[in-house]
Scaffold this motif. Sequence first.
Motif, PDB file in Angstrom:
ATOM      1  N   GLU A   1       0.702  -1.457  -0.064  1.00 14.55           N
ATOM      2  CA  GLU A   1      -0.141   0.213  -0.339  1.00 14.55           C
ATOM      3  C   GLU A   1       0.758   1.767  -0.064  1.00 14.55           C
ATOM      4  N   THR A   2       1.482   1.329  -1.435  1.00 17.52           N
ATOM      5  CA  THR A   2       2.337   2.462  -1.595  1.00 17.52           C
ATOM      6  C   THR A   2       1.505   3.282  -1.907  1.00 17.52           C
ATOM      7  N   LEU A   3       2.270   5.127  -2.887  1.00 13.68           N
ATOM      8  CA  LEU A   3       1.651   5.800  -3.464  1.00 13.68           C
ATOM      9  C   LEU A   3       2.205   4.895  -4.801  1.00 13.68           C
ATOM     10  N   ARG A   4       3.655   4.201  -4.420  1.00 14.94           N
ATOM     11  CA  ARG A   4       4.201   4.742  -5.921  1.00 14.94           C
ATOM     12  C   ARG A   4       3.241   2.491  -6.910  1.00 14.94           C
ATOM     13  N   ASN A   5       2.802   1.843  -5.944  1.00 19.19           N
ATOM     14  CA  ASN A   5       2.512   0.961  -5.702  1.00 19.19           C
ATOM     15  C   ASN A   5       0.906   0.999  -6.571  1.00 19.19           C
ATOM     16  N   LEU A   6       0.388   2.081  -6.383  1.00 22.31           N
ATOM     17  CA  LEU A   6      -0.695   2.587  -6.742  1.00 22.31           C
ATOM     18  C   LEU A   6      -0.872   2.961  -7.847  1.00 22.31           C
ATOM     19  N   SER A   7       0.655   3.950  -8.024  1.00 25.39           N
ATOM     20  CA  SER A   7       0.749   4.257  -9.577  1.00 25.39           C
ATOM     21  C   SER A   7       1.238   3.693 -10.687  1.00 25.39           C
ATOM     22  N   TYR A   8       1.361   2.884 -10.411  1.00 27.66           N
ATOM     23  CA  TYR A   8       2.579   1.187 -11.030  1.00 27.66           C
ATOM     24  C   TYR A   8       0.813   0.920 -11.333  1.00 27.66           C
ATOM     25  N   LEU A   9      -0.111   0.251 -10.224  1.00 27.52           N
ATOM     26  CA  LEU A   9      -1.231  -0.513 -11.057  1.00 27.52           C
ATOM     27  C   LEU A   9      -2.383   0.603 -12.032  1.00 27.52           C
ATOM     28  N   ARG A  10      -2.942   1.938 -11.507  1.00 24.11           N
ATOM     29  CA  ARG A  10      -2.879   2.867 -12.004  1.00 24.11           C
ATOM     30  C   ARG A  10      -2.996   2.749 -13.622  1.00 24.11           C
ATOM     31  N   ALA A  11      -1.343   2.744 -13.564  1.00 21.36           N
ATOM     32  CA  ALA A  11      -0.659   2.486 -15.268  1.00 21.36           C
ATOM     33  C   ALA A  11      -0.846   1.331 -15.844  1.00 21.36           C
ATOM     34  N   TYR A  12      -0.501   0.450 -14.973  1.00 21.86           N
ATOM     35  CA  TYR A  12      -0.658  -0.845 -15.757  1.00 21.86           C
ATOM     36  C   TYR A  12      -2.370  -1.178 -16.055  1.00 21.86           C
ATOM     37  N   ILE A  13      -2.943  -0.952 -15.974  1.00 23.63           N
ATOM     38  CA  ILE A  13      -4.665  -0.974 -16.427  1.00 23.63           C
ATOM     39  C   ILE A  13      -5.014   0.139 -17.427  1.00 23.63           C
ATOM     40  N   LYS A  14      -3.956   1.091 -17.067  1.00 21.56           N
ATOM     41  CA  LYS A  14      -4.620   2.414 -18.573  1.00 21.56           C
ATOM     42  C   LYS A  14      -3.755   1.476 -19.597  1.00 21.56           C
ATOM     43  N   ILE A  15      -2.838   1.007 -19.265  1.00 24.33           N
ATOM     44  CA  ILE A  15      -1.828   0.772 -20.642  1.00 24.33           C
ATOM     45  C   ILE A  15      -2.425  -0.461 -21.163  1.00 24.33           C
ATOM     46  N   ALA A  16      -3.078  -1.609 -20.781  1.00 23.39           N
ATOM     47  CA  ALA A  16      -3.580  -2.810 -20.889  1.00 23.39           C
ATOM     48  C   ALA A  16      -5.326  -2.700 -21.505  1.00 23.39           C
ATOM     49  N   GLN A  17      -5.091  -1.344 -21.050  1.00 21.95           N
ATOM     50  CA  GLN A  17      -6.865  -1.246 -20.993  1.00 21.95           C
ATOM     51  C   GLN A  17      -8.289  -2.220 -20.959  1.00 21.95           C
ATOM     52  N   SER A  18      -7.180  -2.990 -19.856  1.00 27.95           N
ATOM     53  CA  SER A  18      -8.303  -3.407 -19.313  1.00 27.95           C
ATOM     54  C   SER A  18      -8.389  -4.295 -17.787  1.00 27.95           C
ATOM     55  N   GLU A  19      -8.889  -4.767 -17.368  1.00 35.35           N
ATOM     56  CA  GLU A  19      -8.800  -4.709 -15.411  1.00 35.35           C
ATOM     57  C   GLU A  19      -8.279  -6.697 -15.539  1.00 35.35           C
ATOM     58  N   ARG A  20      -7.556  -7.176 -16.826  1.00 41.46           N
ATOM     59  CA  ARG A  20      -6.677  -8.416 -16.404  1.00 41.46           C
ATOM     60  C   ARG A  20      -5.374  -8.492 -17.478  1.00 41.46           C
ATOM     61  N   LEU A  21      -4.314  -8.453 -16.581  1.00 36.49           N
ATOM     62  CA  LEU A  21      -2.074  -7.510 -17.021  1.00 36.49           C
ATOM     63  C   LEU A  21      -2.312  -9.357 -17.606  1.00 36.49           C
ATOM     64  N   ALA A  22      -1.714  -9.277 -18.463  1.00 33.43           N
ATOM     65  CA  ALA A  22      -1.072 -10.506 -18.799  1.00 33.43           C
ATOM     66  C   ALA A  22       0.060 -10.621 -18.322  1.00 33.43           C
ATOM     67  N   ALA A  23       0.716 -12.085 -17.421  1.00 34.05           N
ATOM     68  CA  ALA A  23       1.621 -12.338 -16.743  1.00 34.05           C
ATOM     69  C   ALA A  23       2.846 -11.718 -17.381  1.00 34.05           C
ATOM     70  N   GLN A  24       3.002 -12.345 -18.763  1.00 39.45           N
ATOM     71  CA  GLN A  24       4.200 -12.216 -19.907  1.00 39.45           C
ATOM     72  C   GLN A  24       4.244 -10.960 -20.238  1.00 39.45           C
ATOM     73  N   GLY A  25       3.526 -10.449 -19.844  1.00 41.78           N
ATOM     74  CA  GLY A  25       3.896  -8.573 -20.563  1.00 41.78           C
ATOM     75  C   GLY A  25       2.969  -8.446 -21.013  1.00 41.78           C
ATOM     76  N   ILE A  26       2.478  -6.692 -21.118  1.00 44.64           N
ATOM     77  CA  ILE A  26       1.344  -6.463 -21.320  1.00 44.64           C
ATOM     78  C   ILE A  26       1.195  -5.577 -22.261  1.00 44.64           C
ATOM     79  N   GLN A  27       0.768  -6.358 -23.579  1.00 40.34           N
ATOM     80  CA  GLN A  27       0.735  -6.400 -25.241  1.00 40.34           C
ATOM     81  C   GLN A  27       0.498  -5.163 -25.178  1.00 40.34           C
ATOM     82  N   ILE A  28       1.111  -3.983 -26.057  1.00 41.67           N
ATOM     83  CA  ILE A  28       1.421  -2.978 -26.652  1.00 41.67           C
ATOM     84  C   ILE A  28       1.422  -2.889 -27.861  1.00 41.67           C
ATOM     85  N   GLU A  29       1.209  -2.276 -28.967  1.00 34.95           N
ATOM     86  CA  GLU A  29       1.655  -1.817 -30.099  1.00 34.95           C
ATOM     87  C   GLU A  29       2.937  -3.246 -30.688  1.00 34.95           C
ATOM     88  N   GLY A  30       3.109  -4.044 -31.262  1.00 39.63           N
ATOM     89  CA  GLY A  30       4.497  -4.735 -31.887  1.00 39.63           C
ATOM     90  C   GLY A  30       5.338  -5.085 -30.787  1.00 39.63           C
TER      91      GLY A  30
END
Length: 133
Positions: A59-88
């Motif tokens: 429960e740190t602001l850093r971890n919360l920031s990463y989580l929010r960013a990952y959700i936005k980048i993935a455009q989903s509440e599901r994050l691929a464990a092997q890496g969030i798929q982005i363009e290419g």
Amino acid sequence: MVEKVVRTRSAEAKRVLADELKNAGWDAVSACTIEKKPRIEAQDLSWWHQNTPPGERSETLRNLSYLRAYIKIAQSERLAAQGIQIEGARLWMDRSVISRLERDGYLKFDDKPTGAFEPMFELTDAGREWIKK
């Protein structure tokens, strides 16, 4: 008609992560590894927890920031464990952050998720409540 998925571009993913960390008062450069290939070892939950100190809280602001960013980048509440798929490519998530969030119940690891071909971290109800803060 099948709807085409528009993935986040690499530069946009980096910007989202930097902006979230900056909003939390974190001025350090973010750990942001982008690779063409999936992170194969990340299929195994035990790999995520190998070097995580048991006493450090999630429960740190850093971890919360990463989580929010990952959700936005993935455009989903599901994050691929092997890496969030982005363009290419794939954005490899911060191992320490994800380990703590899974350990403390903000994410749930699913090694055989419905509708997916690889393991996923899924946002839990606790995770949904936390990112609203």
